[in-house]
Design an enzyme around this catalytic site. Structure first.
Site: not given
Ligand code: ZN
Length: 142
Positions: A54, A56, A65, A67, A100, A103
């Site tokens: 990830n 940010e 993310c 993924e 999430c 993803c």
């Molecule tokens: Zn995600």
């Protein structure tokens, strides 16, 4: 949950090496705002493993993310015909981290229907096929 689906997603798949790759990738996460460091490893049908972490941003909504970072890296490296045979997700926070919704939708575009997706859940490591994680995925109307 249909346990037979879970079992078929796990059949002949040993997740430990892929989870180890995801754990290593998590160490590369850029997460100065949340401190939540996640890694993902994609096993492709061509035999390659592609990882992501990830990343940010101070504008929080721009965060990507692990993924999706792995997925875009896989496409950039091997082209748009990639197929994902398995996914492993790990984090350094000893916390549940299922993929999430964004993803799940992104993975659904490239993943084999029965491919196992392995992730830390509240009850321990969990393995599910994408269809269970994202029933009724968005599809373009022809
Ligand atoms: Zn995600």
């Amino acid at each position: 949950m249909d346990s037979s689906k879970e079992l078929s997603a796990q059949a002949s798949f040993a997740p430990e090496p892929l989870l180890a790759e995801a754990q290593t990738a998590a160490a590369h996460a850029y997460a100065p705002y949340s401190g939540f460091r996640v890694g993902a490893a994609l096993q492709l049908t061509n035999g390659s493993v592609v990882t992501g972490a990830n990343v940010e941003n101070v504008s929080y909504g721009l965060t990507i993310c692990a993924e999706r970072a792995a997925l875009v890296r896989a496409v950039a490296t091997f082209g748009p015909a990639i197929r994902i045979a398995a996914v492993a997700i790990a984090n350094l926070n000893n916390a549940p981290s299922p993929p999430c919704g964004a993803c799940r939708q992104m993975l659904a575009e490239f993943i084999q229907p029965d491919a196992p997706v392995v992730f830390p859940a509240a009850e321990g490591t969990k393995t599910l096929p994408i269809a269970d994680l994202l029933p009724l995925a968005f599809e373009r109307i022809p």
